[in-house]
Design a protein around this motif. Structure first.
Motif, short mmCIF file in Angstrom:
data_model
loop_
_atom_site.label_atom_id
_atom_site.label_comp_id
_atom_site.label_asym_id
_atom_site.label_seq_id
_atom_site.Cartn_x
_atom_site.Cartn_y
_atom_site.Cartn_z
N HIS A 104 22.15 97.08 70.19
CA HIS A 104 23.51 97.19 69.66
C HIS A 104 23.81 98.62 69.24
O HIS A 104 24.85 99.19 69.61
N LEU A 105 22.89 99.25 68.51
CA LEU A 105 23.14 100.60 68.02
C LEU A 105 23.01 101.64 69.13
O LEU A 105 23.75 102.63 69.13
N SER A 106 22.09 101.41 70.07
CA SER A 106 21.99 102.35 71.20
C SER A 106 23.26 102.32 72.03
O SER A 106 23.78 103.38 72.44
N LEU A 107 23.77 101.11 72.28
CA LEU A 107 25.01 100.99 73.05
C LEU A 107 26.18 101.63 72.30
O LEU A 107 26.99 102.36 72.89
N ALA A 108 26.25 101.40 70.99
CA ALA A 108 27.34 101.98 70.20
C ALA A 108 27.26 103.51 70.19
O ALA A 108 28.28 104.20 70.31
N PHE A 109 26.05 104.04 70.07
CA PHE A 109 25.88 105.49 70.05
C PHE A 109 26.24 106.10 71.41
O PHE A 109 26.90 107.14 71.48
N ALA A 110 25.80 105.45 72.49
CA ALA A 110 26.10 105.96 73.83
C ALA A 110 27.61 105.95 74.08
O ALA A 110 28.17 106.92 74.62
N LEU A 111 28.27 104.88 73.69
CA LEU A 111 29.72 104.81 73.88
C LEU A 111 30.44 105.85 73.03
O LEU A 111 31.42 106.47 73.46
N THR A 127 40.54 102.42 72.53
CA THR A 127 41.14 101.14 72.18
C THR A 127 40.57 100.00 73.02
O THR A 127 40.27 98.91 72.51
N ALA A 128 40.40 100.26 74.32
CA ALA A 128 39.90 99.22 75.22
C ALA A 128 38.49 98.79 74.84
O ALA A 128 38.15 97.60 74.90
N ILE A 129 37.65 99.75 74.43
CA ILE A 129 36.27 99.39 74.08
C ILE A 129 36.20 98.76 72.70
O ILE A 129 35.37 97.88 72.45
N HIS A 187 30.60 92.83 70.30
CA HIS A 187 31.18 93.34 69.05
C HIS A 187 30.55 94.68 68.71
O HIS A 187 29.95 94.86 67.65
N VAL A 188 30.66 95.62 69.62
CA VAL A 188 30.02 96.92 69.45
C VAL A 188 30.99 97.95 68.86
O VAL A 188 30.60 99.06 68.51
N GLY A 189 32.24 97.56 68.71
CA GLY A 189 33.27 98.54 68.33
C GLY A 189 33.10 99.14 66.95
O GLY A 189 33.33 100.34 66.76
#
Length: 314
Positions: A104-111, A127-129, A187-189
Motif C-alpha cells: 500500500h505504501l510503496s504504491l502510494a509513494f510511487a504514485l 483527481t482520477a487516482i 484506497h491508496v489516495g
C-alpha cells in the motif's frame, strides 16, 4: 506626632502595559480552551470513555440482555488456552498487515512521485487516482464481488480471453487473502496525498546540488528524496498499521470470513463474538488484546525511527 504614611508609587506605563499583556494572554488562553472544548468533550465521551469501558467489560460476563457480571481474568484465560479461532484470526490479520502495508505504501509513494510533476493536466490525473478513495468500502467491496464472480464476473471473462484458467477468487483458500489485499489497495489516495504534500516541501536547491555532484534520477531519489521523506513515511507507516489491523468490511462483505476461516480477520472475529454470539465481555477482552498489540507495535516503530528518520530541513 503621627508619622506620615509613605505614599504608594503610582503605576508606571510599563506596569500597565504588563497588566494588559497578562490580561490578553489569559483571554487568549480562555478562547483557546473554549475552541478546543468540543474536541476535548468528544475525545472523553467517544474515545477515552469507551476505551475504559472496554477494559472493564473485558473482566465481565456480559450477554448484552442482562447486567454484566464480574469474572476477573476468565475471558483472557479462555482466549489464550481454549480458543483456536483467536490464533487463526490473529495470524490471518498479521499476514494481511505484513503484505498490505508495504504494498500500500510503496504504491502510494510511487504514485506520488509520478504525480509530483508540473505538467499540463496533472490535476486531472491526481483527481482520477484519488477518486477511488472517495468510494465507501462497502460499495467498493460489492463492485469487486461482482467483478470476481466465477461465473459472470469480468475478471475471469477477460482472463479467459487471454487463455488464463478460471479461478474461484473468493472461495479458494490460496487466492482469497491476496484478493482481499488487492481490493484494499484501491484506497491508496489518502497516503498518496500525504506523500505528495511531503514531496512539495523538498527544496529544489538540493536536487540542483545533487545534479552538480553527478547524481542521476536514482541517486537523487535515494540520497535526497527518501531521506527527507522519512518523517512522512513514519507517519504513514503508523497510520497504515493501525488501519490494517482494523480490517473488517472487505472480509465481511466479500467472504464472511471464509473459506474455512481463511479471511477470518481479528476485528471480524470480535464482531462475531459481540453481535452474533452476544458475548460482549469476551469481545471486549479480544478488543483489549488488539489495543495492546497495536500500541506495542506503534511504540516499536516509533523507537526504531531514531535509526532511520531524519528531521533535518533546509
Amino acid at each position: 506626632m503621627a508619622q506620615a504614611r509613605p505614599e504608594r508609587a503610582a503605576p508606571t506605563t510599563a506596569d500597565a502595559a504588563g497588566a494588559r499583556r497578562i490580561s490578553l494572554a489569559r483571554r487568549e488562553a480562555l478562547y483557546g480552551y473554549a475552541f478546543i472544548s468540543p474536541w476535548i468533550f468528544g475525545m472523553l465521551a467517544f474515545t477515552a470513555g469507551p476505551i475504559l469501558a472496554v477494559f472493564y467489560l473485558s473482566l465481565t460476563e456480559y450477554p448484552i440482555l442482562s447486567e454484566p457480571t464480574f469474572v476477573g481474568t476468565r475471558n483472557y484465560e479462555r482466549i489464550f488456552t481454549d480458543d483456536p479461532q483467536f490464533l487463526t484470526s490473529l495470524v490471518n490479520t498479521v499476514v494481511y498487515v505484513g503484505i498490505r502495508v508495504p504494498l500500500h505504501l510503496s504504491l502510494a509513494f510511487a504514485l506520488a512521485l509520478l504525480l509530483n510533476r508540473a505538467v499540463r493536466g496533472i490535476g486531472i490525473f491526481r483527481t482520477a487516482i484519488y477518486l477511488p478513495s472517495m468510494i465507501p468500502i462497502v460499495a467498493m467491496s460489492v463492485i469487486w464481488r461482482i467483478l470476481l464472480d466465477p461465473r459472470m464476473g469480468y475478471v475471469n471473462y477477460f482472463g479467459g480471453m487471454l487463455g488464463l484458467p478460471e479461478i474461484n477468487w473468493l472461495t479458494s483458500e490460496a487466492w482469497v487473502k491476496p484478493v482481499v489485499v488487492f481490493v484494499s489497495l484501491w484506497h491508496v489516495g489518502i497516503p498518496m496525498i500525504i506523500f505528495l504534500a511531503g514531496l512539495g516541501g523538498i527544496p529544489d536547491q538540493l536536487y540542483e546540488a545533487a545534479e552538480i555532484d553527478g547524481a542521476g534520477a536514482w541517486g537523487k531519489l535515494w540520497n535526497v528524496t527518501v531521506p527527507l521523506m522519512t518523517p512522512v513515511i513514519l507517519y504513514n507507516v503508523i497510520i497504515d498499521i493501525i488501519n490494517s489491523f482494523q480490517v473488517f468490511a472487505y472480509a465481511f462483505i466479500l467472504t464472511r470470513g471464509g473459506p474455512n476461516d481463511a479471511t477470518l480477520f481479528y476485528v471480524l472475529y470480535i464482531y462475531r463474538q459481540a453481535f452474533q454470539f452476544f458475548q460482549m465481555g469476551y469481545a471486549s477482552a479480544l478488543s483489549a488484546i488488539l489495543f495492546a498489540i497495536v500500541l506495542l507495535l506503534t511504540i516499536v516503530v516509533l523507537r526504531s525511527s531514531r535509526n532511520w528518520v531524519h528531521y533535518e530541513r533546509i
